[in-house]
Design a protein around this motif. Structure first.
Motif, mmCIF file in Angstrom:
data_model
loop_
_atom_site.group_PDB
_atom_site.id
_atom_site.type_symbol
_atom_site.label_atom_id
_atom_site.label_comp_id
_atom_site.label_asym_id
_atom_site.label_seq_id
_atom_site.Cartn_x
_atom_site.Cartn_y
_atom_site.Cartn_z
ATOM 1 N N THR A 137 0.835 -1.206 0.000
ATOM 2 C CA THR A 137 0.000 0.000 0.000
ATOM 3 C C THR A 137 0.866 1.250 0.000
ATOM 4 O O THR A 137 0.616 2.205 -0.758
ATOM 5 N N PHE A 138 1.893 1.280 0.847
ATOM 6 C CA PHE A 138 2.783 2.449 0.890
ATOM 7 C C PHE A 138 3.540 2.617 -0.422
ATOM 8 O O PHE A 138 3.722 3.745 -0.905
ATOM 9 N N ASN A 139 3.996 1.521 -1.031
ATOM 10 C CA ASN A 139 4.682 1.605 -2.322
ATOM 11 C C ASN A 139 3.745 2.165 -3.398
ATOM 12 O O ASN A 139 4.146 2.992 -4.220
ATOM 13 N N TRP A 140 2.521 1.721 -3.401
ATOM 14 C CA TRP A 140 1.537 2.197 -4.359
ATOM 15 C C TRP A 140 1.281 3.696 -4.160
ATOM 16 O O TRP A 140 1.243 4.465 -5.114
ATOM 17 N N MET A 141 1.153 4.099 -2.884
ATOM 18 C CA MET A 141 0.930 5.525 -2.598
ATOM 19 C C MET A 141 2.148 6.364 -2.990
ATOM 20 O O MET A 141 2.013 7.470 -3.508
ATOM 21 N N ASP A 142 3.336 5.833 -2.757
ATOM 22 C CA ASP A 142 4.561 6.545 -3.148
ATOM 23 C C ASP A 142 4.633 6.701 -4.656
ATOM 24 O O ASP A 142 5.030 7.766 -5.168
ATOM 25 N N SER A 143 4.255 5.654 -5.395
ATOM 26 C CA SER A 143 4.302 5.753 -6.850
ATOM 27 C C SER A 143 3.294 6.782 -7.363
ATOM 28 O O SER A 143 3.585 7.533 -8.301
ATOM 29 N N ILE A 144 2.134 6.869 -6.766
ATOM 30 C CA ILE A 144 1.151 7.885 -7.156
ATOM 31 C C ILE A 144 1.692 9.272 -6.862
ATOM 32 O O ILE A 144 1.567 10.212 -7.662
ATOM 33 N N GLU A 145 2.316 9.408 -5.719
ATOM 34 C CA GLU A 145 2.871 10.709 -5.326
ATOM 35 C C GLU A 145 3.982 11.131 -6.279
ATOM 36 O O GLU A 145 4.065 12.291 -6.685
ATOM 37 N N LYS A 146 4.847 10.195 -6.704
ATOM 38 C CA LYS A 146 5.916 10.512 -7.653
ATOM 39 C C LYS A 146 5.338 10.932 -8.996
ATOM 40 O O LYS A 146 5.830 11.875 -9.625
ATOM 41 N N LYS A 147 4.317 10.249 -9.459
ATOM 42 C CA LYS A 147 3.680 10.596 -10.732
ATOM 43 C C LYS A 147 3.085 11.993 -10.656
ATOM 44 O O LYS A 147 3.170 12.772 -11.614
ATOM 45 N N ASN A 148 2.478 12.316 -9.541
ATOM 46 C CA ASN A 148 1.904 13.658 -9.385
ATOM 47 C C ASN A 148 2.992 14.724 -9.399
ATOM 48 O O ASN A 148 2.831 15.786 -10.002
ATOM 49 N N LYS A 149 4.129 14.480 -8.757
ATOM 50 C CA LYS A 149 5.231 15.446 -8.738
ATOM 51 C C LYS A 149 5.811 15.590 -10.134
ATOM 52 O O LYS A 149 6.138 16.676 -10.576
ATOM 53 N N GLU A 150 5.994 14.483 -10.849
ATOM 54 C CA GLU A 150 6.540 14.546 -12.218
ATOM 55 C C GLU A 150 5.566 15.257 -13.156
ATOM 56 O O GLU A 150 5.969 15.989 -14.044
ATOM 57 N N GLY A 151 4.266 15.055 -12.911
ATOM 58 C CA GLY A 151 3.259 15.707 -13.740
ATOM 59 C C GLY A 151 3.285 17.206 -13.557
ATOM 60 O O GLY A 151 3.119 17.984 -14.493
#
Length: 155
Positions: A137-151
């Motif tokens: 769950t934390f890995n999934w949330m981290d990946s979403i957060e990274k995508k949002n920052k890159e976006g």
């Protein structure tokens, strides 16, 4: 046929009448509710008198046995009570002996160790599964957060 009196039903219950009259009484009983009520009352009275007679018979039998053995009825009761207590004590001592034997053999300790090992293995599996779900769950949330920052950087 007319209604049967209570005395007639008592005689019927005591089996003090000829078979043909019994059959008449039984046939009448099937069709007459009033006689059925009287019959039930007669049956209750004879049952209660039989119970009293049975108790009297039991007491008289016990008294005669006591007289034959030259022991009073109260002494017979006391002897029974003592035998019962001896039997209870004997069973208790046997159970206590088996318990001590099993304790000395280590059966209870090995049993508790087995239960502890089963409990600990199930706890470890549950913790491992839970930890794995939390990590995913934390890995999934981290990946979403990274995508949002890159976006945000690309805009």
């Amino acid at each position: 046929m007319n209604h049967v009196s209570e005395a007639g039903w008592i005689a019927y219950l005591a089996d003090e009448m000829p078979d043909n009259l019994k059959i008449e009484y039984e046939n009448h009983l099937y069709s007459c509710d009033e006689c059925l009520t009287v019959y039930m009352e007669a049956m209750e009275r004879t049952e209660s008198s039989l119970l009293v007679e049975e108790l009297d018979i039991a007491d008289s039998v016990m008294s005669s046995i006591a007289q034959l053995n030259e022991v009073s009825f109260e002494e017979v009761k006391q002897i029974r009570k003592e035998k019962s207590l001896r039997m209870i004590t004997r069973h208790y001592l046997i159970a206590a002996g088996f318990t001590i034997l099993l304790m000395a053999a280590g059966v209870f300790q090995s049993l508790t160790e087995y239960v502890d090992s089963v409990e600990s293995s199930t706890v470890k599996e549950t913790q491992t599964l839970t930890d794995g779900l939390i990590d995913k769950t934390f890995n999934w949330m981290d990946s979403i957060e990274k995508k949002n920052k890159e976006g945000f950087r690309n805009e």
